[in-house]
Design a protein around this motif. Sequence first.
Motif, PDB file in Angstrom:
ATOM      1  N   SER A 162       8.277   9.627   3.597  1.00  0.00           N
ATOM      2  CA  SER A 162       7.690   9.278   2.300  1.00  0.00           C
ATOM      3  C   SER A 162       7.671   7.772   2.065  1.00  0.00           C
ATOM      4  O   SER A 162       7.498   7.311   0.941  1.00  0.00           O
ATOM      5  N   ILE A 163       7.851   7.019   3.147  1.00  0.00           N
ATOM      6  CA  ILE A 163       7.733   5.560   3.059  1.00  0.00           C
ATOM      7  C   ILE A 163       6.424   5.124   3.700  1.00  0.00           C
ATOM      8  O   ILE A 163       6.123   5.482   4.843  1.00  0.00           O
ATOM      9  N   ILE A 164       5.640   4.344   2.944  1.00  0.00           N
ATOM     10  CA  ILE A 164       4.360   3.830   3.418  1.00  0.00           C
ATOM     11  C   ILE A 164       4.504   2.331   3.674  1.00  0.00           C
ATOM     12  O   ILE A 164       5.189   1.644   2.924  1.00  0.00           O
ATOM     13  N   THR A 165       3.859   1.828   4.721  1.00  0.00           N
ATOM     14  CA  THR A 165       3.856   0.388   4.968  1.00  0.00           C
ATOM     15  C   THR A 165       2.435  -0.140   4.888  1.00  0.00           C
ATOM     16  O   THR A 165       1.491   0.526   5.318  1.00  0.00           O
ATOM     17  N   THR A 166       2.285  -1.350   4.338  1.00  0.00           N
ATOM     18  CA  THR A 166       0.986  -2.023   4.298  1.00  0.00           C
ATOM     19  C   THR A 166       1.238  -3.519   4.521  1.00  0.00           C
ATOM     20  O   THR A 166       2.385  -3.949   4.641  1.00  0.00           O
ATOM     21  N   SER A 167       0.156  -4.286   4.525  1.00  0.00           N
ATOM     22  CA  SER A 167       0.315  -5.737   4.578  1.00  0.00           C
ATOM     23  C   SER A 167       0.752  -6.231   3.193  1.00  0.00           C
ATOM     24  O   SER A 167       0.614  -5.511   2.201  1.00  0.00           O
ATOM     25  N   ARG A 168       1.251  -7.451   3.153  1.00  0.00           N
ATOM     26  CA  ARG A 168       1.806  -7.990   1.912  1.00  0.00           C
ATOM     27  C   ARG A 168       0.714  -8.510   0.980  1.00  0.00           C
ATOM     28  O   ARG A 168      -0.386  -8.841   1.413  1.00  0.00           O
ATOM     29  N   ILE A 169       1.057  -8.565  -0.297  1.00  0.00           N
ATOM     30  CA  ILE A 169       0.097  -8.916  -1.352  1.00  0.00           C
ATOM     31  C   ILE A 169       0.170 -10.409  -1.689  1.00  0.00           C
ATOM     32  O   ILE A 169       1.252 -10.988  -1.739  1.00  0.00           O
ATOM     33  N   GLY A 170      -1.011 -10.994  -1.903  1.00  0.00           N
ATOM     34  CA  GLY A 170      -1.050 -12.358  -2.449  1.00  0.00           C
ATOM     35  C   GLY A 170      -0.620 -13.458  -1.523  1.00  0.00           C
ATOM     36  O   GLY A 170      -0.059 -14.466  -1.963  1.00  0.00           O
ATOM     37  N   ILE A 171      -0.876 -13.285  -0.219  1.00  0.00           N
ATOM     38  CA  ILE A 171      -0.456 -14.301   0.749  1.00  0.00           C
ATOM     39  C   ILE A 171      -1.635 -14.740   1.614  1.00  0.00           C
ATOM     40  O   ILE A 171      -1.493 -14.942   2.819  1.00  0.00           O
ATOM     41  N   ASP A 172      -2.781 -14.944   0.990  1.00  0.00           N
ATOM     42  CA  ASP A 172      -3.984 -15.364   1.721  1.00  0.00           C
ATOM     43  C   ASP A 172      -3.793 -16.686   2.453  1.00  0.00           C
ATOM     44  O   ASP A 172      -4.526 -16.996   3.388  1.00  0.00           O
ATOM     45  N   TYR A 173      -2.827 -17.449   2.002  1.00  0.00           N
ATOM     46  CA  TYR A 173      -2.576 -18.759   2.600  1.00  0.00           C
ATOM     47  C   TYR A 173      -1.887 -18.668   3.963  1.00  0.00           C
ATOM     48  O   TYR A 173      -1.832 -19.638   4.702  1.00  0.00           O
ATOM     49  N   ALA A 174      -1.372 -17.494   4.321  1.00  0.00           N
ATOM     50  CA  ALA A 174      -0.600 -17.358   5.562  1.00  0.00           C
ATOM     51  C   ALA A 174      -1.521 -17.166   6.770  1.00  0.00           C
ATOM     52  O   ALA A 174      -2.700 -16.831   6.639  1.00  0.00           O
ATOM     53  N   LYS A 175      -0.948 -17.381   7.970  1.00  0.00           N
ATOM     54  CA  LYS A 175      -1.687 -17.131   9.206  1.00  0.00           C
ATOM     55  C   LYS A 175      -2.016 -15.649   9.313  1.00  0.00           C
ATOM     56  O   LYS A 175      -1.289 -14.804   8.810  1.00  0.00           O
ATOM     57  N   LYS A 176      -3.087 -15.368  10.039  1.00  0.00           N
ATOM     58  CA  LYS A 176      -3.569 -13.994  10.145  1.00  0.00           C
ATOM     59  C   LYS A 176      -2.478 -13.029  10.625  1.00  0.00           C
ATOM     60  O   LYS A 176      -2.337 -11.931  10.091  1.00  0.00           O
ATOM     61  N   GLU A 177      -1.722 -13.427  11.618  1.00  0.00           N
ATOM     62  CA  GLU A 177      -0.709 -12.508  12.151  1.00  0.00           C
ATOM     63  C   GLU A 177       0.328 -12.136  11.089  1.00  0.00           C
ATOM     64  O   GLU A 177       0.878 -11.036  11.115  1.00  0.00           O
ATOM     65  N   HIS A 178       0.563 -13.061  10.158  1.00  0.00           N
ATOM     66  CA  HIS A 178       1.530 -12.757   9.093  1.00  0.00           C
ATOM     67  C   HIS A 178       0.866 -12.060   7.908  1.00  0.00           C
ATOM     68  O   HIS A 178       1.487 -11.244   7.247  1.00  0.00           O
ATOM     69  N   ARG A 179      -0.411 -12.407   7.663  1.00  0.00           N
ATOM     70  CA  ARG A 179      -1.168 -11.688   6.619  1.00  0.00           C
ATOM     71  C   ARG A 179      -1.261 -10.209   6.981  1.00  0.00           C
ATOM     72  O   ARG A 179      -1.171  -9.344   6.124  1.00  0.00           O
ATOM     73  N   ASP A 180      -1.458  -9.935   8.246  1.00  0.00           N
ATOM     74  CA  ASP A 180      -1.706  -8.560   8.684  1.00  0.00           C
ATOM     75  C   ASP A 180      -0.433  -7.759   8.960  1.00  0.00           C
ATOM     76  O   ASP A 180      -0.485  -6.540   9.128  1.00  0.00           O
ATOM     77  N   ALA A 181       0.709  -8.427   9.030  1.00  0.00           N
ATOM     78  CA  ALA A 181       1.965  -7.720   9.338  1.00  0.00           C
ATOM     79  C   ALA A 181       2.265  -6.666   8.279  1.00  0.00           C
ATOM     80  O   ALA A 181       2.100  -6.904   7.083  1.00  0.00           O
ATOM     81  N   LEU A 182       2.699  -5.511   8.725  1.00  0.00           N
ATOM     82  CA  LEU A 182       2.966  -4.393   7.793  1.00  0.00           C
ATOM     83  C   LEU A 182       4.388  -4.520   7.246  1.00  0.00           C
ATOM     84  O   LEU A 182       5.276  -3.715   7.559  1.00  0.00           O
ATOM     85  N   TRP A 183       4.555  -5.523   6.408  1.00  0.00           N
ATOM     86  CA  TRP A 183       5.894  -5.856   5.914  1.00  0.00           C
ATOM     87  C   TRP A 183       6.066  -5.543   4.427  1.00  0.00           C
ATOM     88  O   TRP A 183       6.940  -6.059   3.759  1.00  0.00           O
ATOM     89  N   ARG A 184       5.175  -4.710   3.897  1.00  0.00           N
ATOM     90  CA  ARG A 184       5.309  -4.203   2.523  1.00  0.00           C
ATOM     91  C   ARG A 184       5.669  -2.718   2.608  1.00  0.00           C
ATOM     92  O   ARG A 184       5.063  -1.974   3.388  1.00  0.00           O
ATOM     93  N   PHE A 185       6.651  -2.313   1.832  1.00  0.00           N
ATOM     94  CA  PHE A 185       7.164  -0.941   1.919  1.00  0.00           C
ATOM     95  C   PHE A 185       7.085  -0.264   0.560  1.00  0.00           C
ATOM     96  O   PHE A 185       7.525  -0.826  -0.448  1.00  0.00           O
ATOM     97  N   LEU A 186       6.504   0.935   0.531  1.00  0.00           N
ATOM     98  CA  LEU A 186       6.377   1.678  -0.720  1.00  0.00           C
ATOM     99  C   LEU A 186       6.961   3.076  -0.583  1.00  0.00           C
ATOM    100  O   LEU A 186       6.770   3.732   0.454  1.00  0.00           O
ATOM    101  N   TYR A 187       7.662   3.503  -1.622  1.00  0.00           N
ATOM    102  CA  TYR A 187       8.143   4.879  -1.686  1.00  0.00           C
ATOM    103  C   TYR A 187       7.087   5.691  -2.409  1.00  0.00           C
ATOM    104  O   TYR A 187       6.819   5.470  -3.591  1.00  0.00           O
ATOM    105  N   ARG A 188       6.445   6.588  -1.692  1.00  0.00           N
ATOM    106  CA  ARG A 188       5.410   7.465  -2.262  1.00  0.00           C
ATOM    107  C   ARG A 188       5.993   8.862  -2.414  1.00  0.00           C
ATOM    108  O   ARG A 188       6.245   9.537  -1.417  1.00  0.00           O
ATOM    109  N   PHE A 189       6.180   9.287  -3.677  1.00  0.00           N
ATOM    110  CA  PHE A 189       6.815  10.591  -3.893  1.00  0.00           C
ATOM    111  C   PHE A 189       5.838  11.583  -4.503  1.00  0.00           C
ATOM    112  O   PHE A 189       4.634  11.315  -4.538  1.00  0.00           O
TER     113      PHE A 189
END
Length: 189
Positions: A162-189
């Motif tokens: 029940s944990i979802i990962t996505t790329s992080r929000i509001g970091i357009d200034y970062a390099k592509k590899e870091h913009r695209d990293a799935l380092w955001r975690f959400l609990y979807r219940f």
Amino acid sequence: MSVLDRKFYRCDTLQVARALLGKKLVRRINGIELAGMIVETEAYCGEADSACHAHRGRTPRNAVMFGEPGHAYVYFTYGMHYMLNLVTEAKGRPCAVLVRAILPLAGIEEMEARRRRKGAELTNGPAKLCQAFSIDKSLNGWDLTRGEELWVADYKKIPAESIITTSRIGIDYAKKEHRDALWRFLYRF
DNA sequence: CTCTCGATGTTCT
DNA sequence: GAACATCGAGAGG
């Protein structure tokens, strides 16, 4: 309810960001306890991560990230908002987890008064939860393992599926590899 | 629901 | 002087 200790935070930032889902964030203020379950986090992984505040080295603002894990890194942005981060990994490694959303559990009327709003809009964003919990720069550097004023405690065991990962929000200034990293975690219940 | 835009002041270049 | 780990109001579908 057991307060998370230093060892919990002194680990890989991605693991800590994931493990924080389902934990309880607690704020005690004037004897009143506000609490919420953490449901969204983002990992910021040190000087090599071009989205991380520590990317360009140590400055007065980000100094707390370079210290002991288990402390709060609170900063001010966009001229009006505070953000809450929890410092991770060994001392000297400037990493932290941004707490992006929580589900209110206790002290809801207090949160409504501070937010001047009700319902879903109470704590579903990083600046919103800081406003609801009265978290500002005075808590920058606060030791979360003390179990006073502001801390995190065990609460609910979350199944991995029940944990979802996505790329992080509001970091357009970062390099592509870091913009695209799935380092955001959400609990979807 | 979605999108766009302005607010506002600290921080670092 | 520019950028900023966002939010909320307002317009439109």
